[in-house]
Design a protein around this motif. Structure first.
Motif, PDB file in Angstrom:
ATOM      1  N   LYS A 180      45.177  39.777  40.753  1.00  0.00           N
ATOM      2  CA  LYS A 180      45.055  40.781  39.701  1.00  0.00           C
ATOM      3  C   LYS A 180      44.750  40.128  38.350  1.00  0.00           C
ATOM      4  O   LYS A 180      44.028  40.690  37.523  1.00  0.00           O
ATOM      5  CB  LYS A 180      46.346  41.595  39.612  1.00  0.00           C
ATOM      6  CG  LYS A 180      46.272  42.765  38.674  1.00  0.00           C
ATOM      7  CD  LYS A 180      47.582  43.544  38.721  1.00  0.00           C
ATOM      8  CE  LYS A 180      47.563  44.649  37.702  1.00  0.00           C
ATOM      9  NZ  LYS A 180      48.842  45.367  37.690  1.00  0.00           N
ATOM     10  N   LYS A 181      45.240  38.913  38.136  1.00  0.00           N
ATOM     11  CA  LYS A 181      44.986  38.219  36.870  1.00  0.00           C
ATOM     12  C   LYS A 181      43.505  37.972  36.639  1.00  0.00           C
ATOM     13  O   LYS A 181      43.064  37.895  35.503  1.00  0.00           O
ATOM     14  CB  LYS A 181      45.730  36.878  36.864  1.00  0.00           C
ATOM     15  CG  LYS A 181      47.212  37.025  36.705  1.00  0.00           C
ATOM     16  CD  LYS A 181      47.888  35.663  36.725  1.00  0.00           C
ATOM     17  CE  LYS A 181      49.392  35.795  36.703  1.00  0.00           C
ATOM     18  NZ  LYS A 181      50.051  34.478  36.784  1.00  0.00           N
ATOM     19  N   GLN A 223      35.388  47.074  36.213  1.00  0.00           N
ATOM     20  CA  GLN A 223      35.006  45.723  36.598  1.00  0.00           C
ATOM     21  C   GLN A 223      34.851  45.639  38.105  1.00  0.00           C
ATOM     22  O   GLN A 223      35.553  46.300  38.843  1.00  0.00           O
ATOM     23  CB  GLN A 223      36.081  44.717  36.184  1.00  0.00           C
ATOM     24  CG  GLN A 223      36.277  44.592  34.707  1.00  0.00           C
ATOM     25  CD  GLN A 223      37.335  43.557  34.396  1.00  0.00           C
ATOM     26  OE1 GLN A 223      37.445  42.545  35.076  1.00  0.00           O
ATOM     27  NE2 GLN A 223      38.113  43.821  33.369  1.00  0.00           N
ATOM     28  N   THR A 273      42.141  40.585  34.428  1.00  0.00           N
ATOM     29  CA  THR A 273      42.692  40.747  33.085  1.00  0.00           C
ATOM     30  C   THR A 273      42.235  39.654  32.135  1.00  0.00           C
ATOM     31  O   THR A 273      42.678  39.613  31.004  1.00  0.00           O
ATOM     32  CB  THR A 273      44.232  40.789  33.129  1.00  0.00           C
ATOM     33  OG1 THR A 273      44.717  39.581  33.729  1.00  0.00           O
ATOM     34  CG2 THR A 273      44.716  41.978  33.923  1.00  0.00           C
TER      35      THR A 273
END
Length: 57
Positions: free
Chosen positions: A52-53, A34, A56
């Protein structure tokens, strides 16, 4: 994740032959890669866990 000071820096890296080779090789050990650009305001990057989320989701 990587952090760049300017759009010119990231664009120069992106167009660099080393980056192209790394992307070719990465296919052998990653099934999904990504790429997202996050603009930082007021030189405040924020919390790495929160950033970082974004990857995800």
């Amino acid at each position: 994740m990587s952090l760049w000071e300017t759009d010119d820096e990231i664009n120069n890296f992106y167009r660099n032959g080393i980056h192209l080779e790394a992307m070719k090789k990465s296919k052998t050990f990653f099934s999904k890669i990504q790429s997202k650009r996050i603009t930082v305001e007021n030189n405040e990057l924020g919390n790495w866990r929160e950033l970082k989320k974004i990857f995800t989701l």
